[in-house]
Design a protein around this motif. Structure first.
Motif, PDB file in Angstrom:
ATOM      1  N   THR A   8      -7.161  40.658  16.747  1.00  0.00           N
ATOM      2  CA  THR A   8      -6.841  39.372  16.145  1.00  0.00           C
ATOM      3  C   THR A   8      -7.603  38.248  16.836  1.00  0.00           C
ATOM      4  N   LEU A   9      -7.642  38.287  18.160  1.00  0.00           N
ATOM      5  CA  LEU A   9      -8.376  37.267  18.908  1.00  0.00           C
ATOM      6  C   LEU A   9      -9.872  37.346  18.642  1.00  0.00           C
ATOM      7  N   ASP A  10     -10.396  38.576  18.509  1.00  0.00           N
ATOM      8  CA  ASP A  10     -11.819  38.735  18.189  1.00  0.00           C
ATOM      9  C   ASP A  10     -12.125  38.134  16.815  1.00  0.00           C
ATOM     10  N   ALA A  11     -11.263  38.388  15.850  1.00  0.00           N
ATOM     11  CA  ALA A  11     -11.463  37.845  14.503  1.00  0.00           C
ATOM     12  C   ALA A  11     -11.389  36.320  14.531  1.00  0.00           C
ATOM     13  N   LEU A  12     -10.462  35.777  15.296  1.00  0.00           N
ATOM     14  CA  LEU A  12     -10.343  34.322  15.409  1.00  0.00           C
ATOM     15  C   LEU A  12     -11.588  33.725  16.072  1.00  0.00           C
ATOM     16  N   ALA A  13     -12.090  34.379  17.094  1.00  0.00           N
ATOM     17  CA  ALA A  13     -13.301  33.897  17.778  1.00  0.00           C
ATOM     18  C   ALA A  13     -14.494  33.906  16.822  1.00  0.00           C
ATOM     19  N   ARG A  14     -14.636  34.976  16.015  1.00  0.00           N
ATOM     20  CA  ARG A  14     -15.727  35.036  15.033  1.00  0.00           C
ATOM     21  C   ARG A  14     -15.588  33.921  14.000  1.00  0.00           C
ATOM     22  N   LEU A  15     -14.359  33.650  13.582  1.00  0.00           N
ATOM     23  CA  LEU A  15     -14.110  32.589  12.610  1.00  0.00           C
ATOM     24  C   LEU A  15     -14.508  31.230  13.179  1.00  0.00           C
ATOM     25  N   VAL A  16     -14.128  30.960  14.408  1.00  0.00           N
ATOM     26  CA  VAL A  16     -14.477  29.682  15.044  1.00  0.00           C
ATOM     27  C   VAL A  16     -15.982  29.566  15.232  1.00  0.00           C
ATOM     28  N   PRO A  21     -13.625  24.654  13.759  1.00  0.00           N
ATOM     29  CA  PRO A  21     -12.195  24.373  13.604  1.00  0.00           C
ATOM     30  C   PRO A  21     -11.788  24.129  12.142  1.00  0.00           C
ATOM     31  N   ARG A  22     -12.689  23.541  11.357  1.00  0.00           N
ATOM     32  CA  ARG A  22     -12.362  23.320   9.939  1.00  0.00           C
ATOM     33  C   ARG A  22     -12.195  24.637   9.199  1.00  0.00           C
ATOM     34  N   GLY A  23     -13.000  25.614   9.558  1.00  0.00           N
ATOM     35  CA  GLY A  23     -12.853  26.934   8.952  1.00  0.00           C
ATOM     36  C   GLY A  23     -11.502  27.547   9.265  1.00  0.00           C
ATOM     37  N   VAL A  24     -11.060  27.388  10.508  1.00  0.00           N
ATOM     38  CA  VAL A  24      -9.741  27.885  10.905  1.00  0.00           C
ATOM     39  C   VAL A  24      -8.663  27.180  10.080  1.00  0.00           C
ATOM     40  N   ALA A  25      -8.806  25.877   9.898  1.00  0.00           N
ATOM     41  CA  ALA A  25      -7.824  25.121   9.108  1.00  0.00           C
ATOM     42  C   ALA A  25      -7.808  25.589   7.656  1.00  0.00           C
ATOM     43  N   VAL A  26      -8.977  25.876   7.086  1.00  0.00           N
ATOM     44  CA  VAL A  26      -9.052  26.347   5.699  1.00  0.00           C
ATOM     45  C   VAL A  26      -8.388  27.718   5.568  1.00  0.00           C
ATOM     46  N   VAL A  27      -8.641  28.606   6.515  1.00  0.00           N
ATOM     47  CA  VAL A  27      -8.025  29.932   6.470  1.00  0.00           C
ATOM     48  C   VAL A  27      -6.509  29.818   6.594  1.00  0.00           C
ATOM     49  N   ALA A  28      -6.037  28.992   7.510  1.00  0.00           N
ATOM     50  CA  ALA A  28      -4.588  28.807   7.669  1.00  0.00           C
ATOM     51  C   ALA A  28      -3.974  28.237   6.392  1.00  0.00           C
ATOM     52  N   THR A  52      -0.184  21.596  -1.309  1.00  0.00           N
ATOM     53  CA  THR A  52      -0.787  20.430  -0.682  1.00  0.00           C
ATOM     54  C   THR A  52      -2.299  20.557  -0.764  1.00  0.00           C
ATOM     55  N   ALA A  53      -2.970  19.451  -0.572  1.00  0.00           N
ATOM     56  CA  ALA A  53      -4.433  19.462  -0.602  1.00  0.00           C
ATOM     57  C   ALA A  53      -4.968  20.298   0.556  1.00  0.00           C
ATOM     58  N   PRO A  54      -5.995  21.073   0.301  1.00  0.00           N
ATOM     59  CA  PRO A  54      -6.598  21.849   1.391  1.00  0.00           C
ATOM     60  C   PRO A  54      -7.397  20.938   2.314  1.00  0.00           C
ATOM     61  N   PRO A  55      -7.629  21.397   3.526  1.00  0.00           N
ATOM     62  CA  PRO A  55      -8.475  20.617   4.432  1.00  0.00           C
ATOM     63  C   PRO A  55      -9.917  20.620   3.934  1.00  0.00           C
ATOM     64  N   SER A  56     -10.685  19.670   4.388  1.00  0.00           N
ATOM     65  CA  SER A  56     -12.104  19.647   4.021  1.00  0.00           C
ATOM     66  C   SER A  56     -12.814  20.788   4.732  1.00  0.00           C
ATOM     67  N   GLY A  57     -13.954  21.125   4.206  1.00  0.00           N
ATOM     68  CA  GLY A  57     -14.742  22.180   4.822  1.00  0.00           C
ATOM     69  C   GLY A  57     -14.447  23.533   4.220  1.00  0.00           C
ATOM     70  N   GLY A  58     -15.110  24.526   4.759  1.00  0.00           N
ATOM     71  CA  GLY A  58     -14.937  25.883   4.276  1.00  0.00           C
ATOM     72  C   GLY A  58     -15.750  26.145   3.024  1.00  0.00           C
ATOM     73  N   THR A  59     -15.717  27.372   2.602  1.00  0.00           N
ATOM     74  CA  THR A  59     -16.440  27.796   1.418  1.00  0.00           C
ATOM     75  C   THR A  59     -15.519  28.649   0.556  1.00  0.00           C
ATOM     76  N   ASP A  60     -15.911  28.836  -0.708  1.00  0.00           N
ATOM     77  CA  ASP A  60     -15.137  29.709  -1.576  1.00  0.00           C
ATOM     78  C   ASP A  60     -15.092  31.125  -1.004  1.00  0.00           C
ATOM     79  N   THR A  61     -16.176  31.559  -0.398  1.00  0.00           N
ATOM     80  CA  THR A  61     -16.205  32.899   0.208  1.00  0.00           C
ATOM     81  C   THR A  61     -15.176  33.004   1.321  1.00  0.00           C
TER      82      THR A  61
END
Length: 136
Positions: A8-16, A21-28, A52-61
């Motif tokens: 889980t930590l490895d996946a979170l590190a890859r995401l960051v 941080p915006r990507g983490v917010a979009v996933v959450a 609620t409105a999603p955070p800015s950033g991220g992609t459809d993928t």
């Protein structure tokens, strides 16, 4: 089965590293949104869905990948993505289709315009446009 804390930590590190941080917010937001949609659909159907409105950033993928991990069904996923696109000024309609009972009845939901091999042979029974409140 749940992932080990190390995985889980490895996946979170890859995401960051990949999305910051915006990507983490979009996933959450995506994963929580899928859970909310599931509960809202069970309580009141399509008209009860409020996100609620999603955070800015991220992609459809990135949103799609998070939805795959959230365990949501096709309708829940389509509604979360519909909200994500609406925040970006792209109104997308959720389409629900069903097969004929003789063909081993099944249903599927998708966003209009998306290529989706699961919709072949399905008859559209409902088109759910973006709620006006979701558009800027």
């Amino acid at each position: 089965m749940t992932a080990s804390p190390g995985r889980t930590l490895d996946a979170l590190a890859r995401l960051v590293r990949g999305h910051g941080p915006r990507g983490v917010a979009v996933v959450a937001w995506t994963m929580l949104g899928c859970r909310r949609v599931r509960r809202q659909l069970a309580r009141g159907g399509l008209s009860a869905v409020r996100l609620t409105a999603p955070p800015s950033g991220g992609t459809d993928t990135l949103v799609r990948q998070a939805l795959c991990r959230s365990g949501g069904n096709c309708l829940e996923s389509a509604l979360v993505r519909q909200r994500w696109f609406a925040e970006r000024g792209l109104p997308r309609t959720v389409v629900i289709g069903v097969s004929a009972p003789a063909a081993g009845f099944h249903a599927h939901a998708w966003l209009d315009g998306d290529p989706d091999p699961h919709r072949d042979g399905l008859a559209e029974i409902l088109r759910h446009p973006v709620p006006a409140a979701w558009l800027r």
